[in-house]
Design a protein around this motif. Structure first.
Motif, PDB file in Angstrom:
ATOM      1  N   ILE A 179       0.858  -1.182   0.000  1.00 23.97           N
ATOM      2  CA  ILE A 179       0.000   0.000   0.000  1.00 23.97           C
ATOM      3  C   ILE A 179       0.900   1.240   0.000  1.00 23.97           C
ATOM      4  O   ILE A 179       1.914   1.274   0.702  1.00 23.97           O
ATOM      5  N   GLN A 180       0.550   2.232  -0.806  1.00 17.87           N
ATOM      6  CA  GLN A 180       1.265   3.512  -0.770  1.00 17.87           C
ATOM      7  C   GLN A 180       0.914   4.225   0.538  1.00 17.87           C
ATOM      8  O   GLN A 180      -0.230   4.215   0.984  1.00 17.87           O
ATOM      9  N   ARG A 181       1.908   4.865   1.127  1.00 20.17           N
ATOM     10  CA  ARG A 181       1.646   5.612   2.366  1.00 20.17           C
ATOM     11  C   ARG A 181       0.556   6.657   2.148  1.00 20.17           C
ATOM     12  O   ARG A 181      -0.293   6.884   3.020  1.00 20.17           O
ATOM     13  N   ALA A 182       0.574   7.308   0.993  1.00 23.27           N
ATOM     14  CA  ALA A 182      -0.426   8.340   0.712  1.00 23.27           C
ATOM     15  C   ALA A 182      -1.828   7.748   0.664  1.00 23.27           C
ATOM     16  O   ALA A 182      -2.801   8.382   1.093  1.00 23.27           O
ATOM     17  N   ASP A 183      -1.953   6.530   0.133  1.00 20.67           N
ATOM     18  CA  ASP A 183      -3.260   5.872   0.102  1.00 20.67           C
ATOM     19  C   ASP A 183      -3.701   5.446   1.499  1.00 20.67           C
ATOM     20  O   ASP A 183      -4.890   5.515   1.829  1.00 20.67           O
ATOM     21  N   LEU A 184      -2.757   4.996   2.323  1.00 18.73           N
ATOM     22  CA  LEU A 184      -3.094   4.636   3.699  1.00 18.73           C
ATOM     23  C   LEU A 184      -3.605   5.861   4.449  1.00 18.73           C
ATOM     24  O   LEU A 184      -4.626   5.800   5.150  1.00 18.73           O
ATOM     25  N   ALA A 185      -2.921   6.993   4.293  1.00 17.53           N
ATOM     26  CA  ALA A 185      -3.357   8.225   4.956  1.00 17.53           C
ATOM     27  C   ALA A 185      -4.760   8.613   4.498  1.00 17.53           C
ATOM     28  O   ALA A 185      -5.610   9.001   5.311  1.00 17.53           O
ATOM     29  N   ALA A 186      -5.031   8.471   3.201  1.00 17.63           N
ATOM     30  CA  ALA A 186      -6.350   8.818   2.671  1.00 17.63           C
ATOM     31  C   ALA A 186      -7.431   7.917   3.254  1.00 17.63           C
ATOM     32  O   ALA A 186      -8.559   8.370   3.526  1.00 17.63           O
ATOM     33  N   LEU A 187      -7.118   6.653   3.463  1.00 21.52           N
ATOM     34  CA  LEU A 187      -8.089   5.734   4.044  1.00 21.52           C
ATOM     35  C   LEU A 187      -8.367   6.074   5.506  1.00 21.52           C
ATOM     36  O   LEU A 187      -9.504   5.947   5.978  1.00 21.52           O
ATOM     37  N   VAL A 188      -7.349   6.511   6.238  1.00 23.21           N
ATOM     38  CA  VAL A 188      -7.577   6.941   7.621  1.00 23.21           C
ATOM     39  C   VAL A 188      -8.554   8.118   7.642  1.00 23.21           C
ATOM     40  O   VAL A 188      -9.486   8.162   8.458  1.00 23.21           O
ATOM     41  N   VAL A 189      -8.358   9.064   6.732  1.00 20.31           N
ATOM     42  CA  VAL A 189      -9.260  10.215   6.650  1.00 20.31           C
ATOM     43  C   VAL A 189     -10.687   9.748   6.372  1.00 20.31           C
ATOM     44  O   VAL A 189     -11.653  10.224   6.984  1.00 20.31           O
ATOM     45  N   ARG A 190     -10.845   8.792   5.467  1.00 19.14           N
ATOM     46  CA  ARG A 190     -12.182   8.292   5.140  1.00 19.14           C
ATOM     47  C   ARG A 190     -12.816   7.559   6.324  1.00 19.14           C
ATOM     48  O   ARG A 190     -14.025   7.670   6.550  1.00 19.14           O
ATOM     49  N   VAL A 191     -12.028   6.820   7.075  1.00 18.99           N
ATOM     50  CA  VAL A 191     -12.554   6.139   8.257  1.00 18.99           C
ATOM     51  C   VAL A 191     -13.058   7.164   9.275  1.00 18.99           C
ATOM     52  O   VAL A 191     -14.134   7.018   9.858  1.00 18.99           O
ATOM     53  N   LEU A 192     -12.286   8.228   9.481  1.00 21.04           N
ATOM     54  CA  LEU A 192     -12.702   9.261  10.426  1.00 21.04           C
ATOM     55  C   LEU A 192     -13.982   9.950   9.971  1.00 21.04           C
ATOM     56  O   LEU A 192     -14.800  10.376  10.801  1.00 21.04           O
ATOM     57  N   ALA A 193     -14.173  10.047   8.653  1.00 24.10           N
ATOM     58  CA  ALA A 193     -15.341  10.745   8.122  1.00 24.10           C
ATOM     59  C   ALA A 193     -16.557   9.844   7.964  1.00 24.10           C
ATOM     60  O   ALA A 193     -17.664  10.339   7.712  1.00 24.10           O
ATOM     61  N   ALA A 194     -16.389   8.525   8.113  1.00 21.43           N
ATOM     62  CA  ALA A 194     -17.511   7.597   7.929  1.00 21.43           C
ATOM     63  C   ALA A 194     -18.621   7.911   8.931  1.00 21.43           C
ATOM     64  O   ALA A 194     -18.369   7.963  10.140  1.00 21.43           O
ATOM     65  N   PRO A 195     -19.843   8.116   8.469  1.00 23.13           N
ATOM     66  CA  PRO A 195     -20.931   8.552   9.362  1.00 23.13           C
ATOM     67  C   PRO A 195     -21.162   7.632  10.553  1.00 23.13           C
ATOM     68  O   PRO A 195     -21.444   8.090  11.662  1.00 23.13           O
ATOM     69  N   GLU A 196     -21.060   6.330  10.353  1.00 21.72           N
ATOM     70  CA  GLU A 196     -21.356   5.381  11.419  1.00 21.72           C
ATOM     71  C   GLU A 196     -20.106   4.817  12.089  1.00 21.72           C
ATOM     72  O   GLU A 196     -20.193   3.923  12.925  1.00 21.72           O
ATOM     73  N   GLY A 197     -18.924   5.315  11.709  1.00 22.03           N
ATOM     74  CA  GLY A 197     -17.707   4.731  12.239  1.00 22.03           C
ATOM     75  C   GLY A 197     -17.422   3.394  11.577  1.00 22.03           C
ATOM     76  O   GLY A 197     -18.171   2.936  10.705  1.00 22.03           O
ATOM     77  N   LEU A 198     -16.365   2.736  11.997  1.00 24.34           N
ATOM     78  CA  LEU A 198     -15.998   1.456  11.394  1.00 24.34           C
ATOM     79  C   LEU A 198     -15.319   0.583  12.448  1.00 24.34           C
ATOM     80  O   LEU A 198     -14.093   0.442  12.459  1.00 24.34           O
ATOM     81  N   PRO A 199     -16.087  -0.050  13.339  1.00 23.96           N
ATOM     82  CA  PRO A 199     -15.483  -0.905  14.358  1.00 23.96           C
ATOM     83  C   PRO A 199     -14.842  -2.136  13.737  1.00 23.96           C
ATOM     84  O   PRO A 199     -15.335  -2.692  12.751  1.00 23.96           O
ATOM     85  N   GLY A 200     -13.726  -2.564  14.314  1.00 25.46           N
ATOM     86  CA  GLY A 200     -13.100  -3.803  13.869  1.00 25.46           C
ATOM     87  C   GLY A 200     -11.677  -3.606  13.412  1.00 25.46           C
ATOM     88  O   GLY A 200     -11.119  -2.507  13.484  1.00 25.46           O
ATOM     89  N   ALA A 201     -11.072  -4.702  12.942  1.00 26.36           N
ATOM     90  CA  ALA A 201      -9.687  -4.710  12.471  1.00 26.36           C
ATOM     91  C   ALA A 201      -9.665  -5.116  11.010  1.00 26.36           C
ATOM     92  O   ALA A 201     -10.321  -6.092  10.621  1.00 26.36           O
ATOM     93  N   PHE A 202      -8.873  -4.395  10.210  1.00 26.06           N
ATOM     94  CA  PHE A 202      -8.886  -4.591   8.776  1.00 26.06           C
ATOM     95  C   PHE A 202      -7.469  -4.522   8.188  1.00 26.06           C
ATOM     96  O   PHE A 202      -6.669  -3.663   8.587  1.00 26.06           O
ATOM     97  N   ALA A 203      -7.195  -5.406   7.244  1.00 22.82           N
ATOM     98  CA  ALA A 203      -5.978  -5.290   6.457  1.00 22.82           C
ATOM     99  C   ALA A 203      -6.157  -4.130   5.481  1.00 22.82           C
ATOM    100  O   ALA A 203      -7.262  -3.837   5.036  1.00 22.82           O
ATOM    101  N   VAL A 204      -5.055  -3.471   5.154  1.00 22.50           N
ATOM    102  CA  VAL A 204      -5.089  -2.347   4.222  1.00 22.50           C
ATOM    103  C   VAL A 204      -4.080  -2.620   3.111  1.00 22.50           C
ATOM    104  O   VAL A 204      -2.881  -2.748   3.371  1.00 22.50           O
ATOM    105  N   VAL A 205      -4.568  -2.705   1.885  1.00 19.38           N
ATOM    106  CA  VAL A 205      -3.720  -3.037   0.741  1.00 19.38           C
ATOM    107  C   VAL A 205      -4.156  -2.238  -0.481  1.00 19.38           C
ATOM    108  O   VAL A 205      -5.236  -1.649  -0.500  1.00 19.38           O
ATOM    109  N   ASP A 206      -3.308  -2.240  -1.496  1.00 18.43           N
ATOM    110  CA  ASP A 206      -3.658  -1.696  -2.793  1.00 18.43           C
ATOM    111  C   ASP A 206      -4.427  -2.776  -3.552  1.00 18.43           C
ATOM    112  O   ASP A 206      -3.950  -3.914  -3.674  1.00 18.43           O
ATOM    113  N   ALA A 207      -5.606  -2.435  -4.056  1.00 14.25           N
ATOM    114  CA  ALA A 207      -6.440  -3.434  -4.737  1.00 14.25           C
ATOM    115  C   ALA A 207      -5.727  -4.059  -5.920  1.00 14.25           C
ATOM    116  O   ALA A 207      -5.957  -5.229  -6.252  1.00 14.25           O
ATOM    117  N   GLY A 208      -4.831  -3.309  -6.545  1.00 12.86           N
ATOM    118  CA  GLY A 208      -4.110  -3.821  -7.701  1.00 12.86           C
ATOM    119  C   GLY A 208      -2.957  -4.739  -7.347  1.00 12.86           C
ATOM    120  O   GLY A 208      -2.384  -5.374  -8.233  1.00 12.86           O
TER     121      GLY A 208
END
Length: 222
Positions: A179-208
């Motif tokens: 995963i690119q660091r820039a993409d990881l940072a963007a995903l953190v921002v999206r998690v913080l902005a998610a209306p209902e939150g996102l409980p749990g543990a997740f792997a983070v990877v580049d889909a490609g």
């Protein structure tokens, strides 16, 4: 968005996260050790409080500096030579976040192979990063017990460079990749902005670049 208090923002993904949050006009405060330069963060309009995550009093001071409710993101890590901050530093942050009573959401960034992903680590990964992953797993377990609604992100191999826009979260413990660091940072921002939150543990990877014995399925972020 709610103001964000970040631990582990002096460089890498944490610095990119601060940049992206500030671009959206979000108030950001970070805690940095006295020996760490803060010029880049200050230029972004980030508020800096000095302290060491291994010292509970310093962590308490960082939370006391918050004027109201906040979100917390911890990207703390010390590396193979000293894993104390991976476990004890993160645990200090978790405990003071709970005690403060003002934290809306908590996002902990650890590493692929933590928690239930441990059985799927390769011998090479265990030899290179086993101690770090074990320390981060300790912090994860502490967070899950103290804050069941928190989000844990376990990035694959981190790469510098431009974002691809293909970063995804995956709940399958057998997935691996980069995963690119820039993409990881963007995903953190999206998690913080998610209306209902996102409980749990997740792997983070580049889909490609994701690999798994099962079909790779992205977790919806709303």
């Amino acid at each position: 968005m709610t103001p964000v208090l970040v631990f582990g923002a002096s460089r890498g993904t944490g610095l990119l996260l601060a940049q992206q949050l500030r671009q959206q006009g979000v108030a950001v405060q970070v805690m940095l050790r006295e020996s760490v330069a803060a010029d880049e963060l200050l230029a972004l309009g980030v508020s800096v409080v000095r302290g060491d995550a291994l010292l509970p009093g310093d962590v308490a001071h960082a939370f006391a500096a918050q004027a109201g409710p906040c979100d917390v993101v911890s990207l703390l890590g010390g590396g193979p030579g000293d894993c104390r901050v991976d476990a004890d530093g993160n645990i200090n942050v978790i405990d003071h976040a709970v005690a403060s009573g003002r934290v809306r959401r908590f996002v902990l960034v650890t590493a692929m192979g933590c928690g239930e992903m441990a059985p799927y680590r390769s011998p090479q990964a265990i030899a290179a990063f086993g101690a770090v992953v074990d320390a981060k797993s300790k912090a994860e377990a502490h967070l899950q017990a103290a804050w069941p609604d928190a989000t844990i992100l376990r990035p694959g191999g981190l790469r510098d460079g431009e974002a691809t826009g293909q970063g995804i979260l995956c709940a399958d413990p057998q997935v691996h990749g980069f995963i690119q660091r820039a993409d990881l940072a963007a995903l953190v921002v999206r998690v913080l902005a998610a209306p209902e939150g996102l409980p749990g543990a997740f792997a983070v990877v580049d889909a490609g670049q994701a690999q798994c014995v099962n079909p790779v399925q992205a977790v919806a972020l709303g």
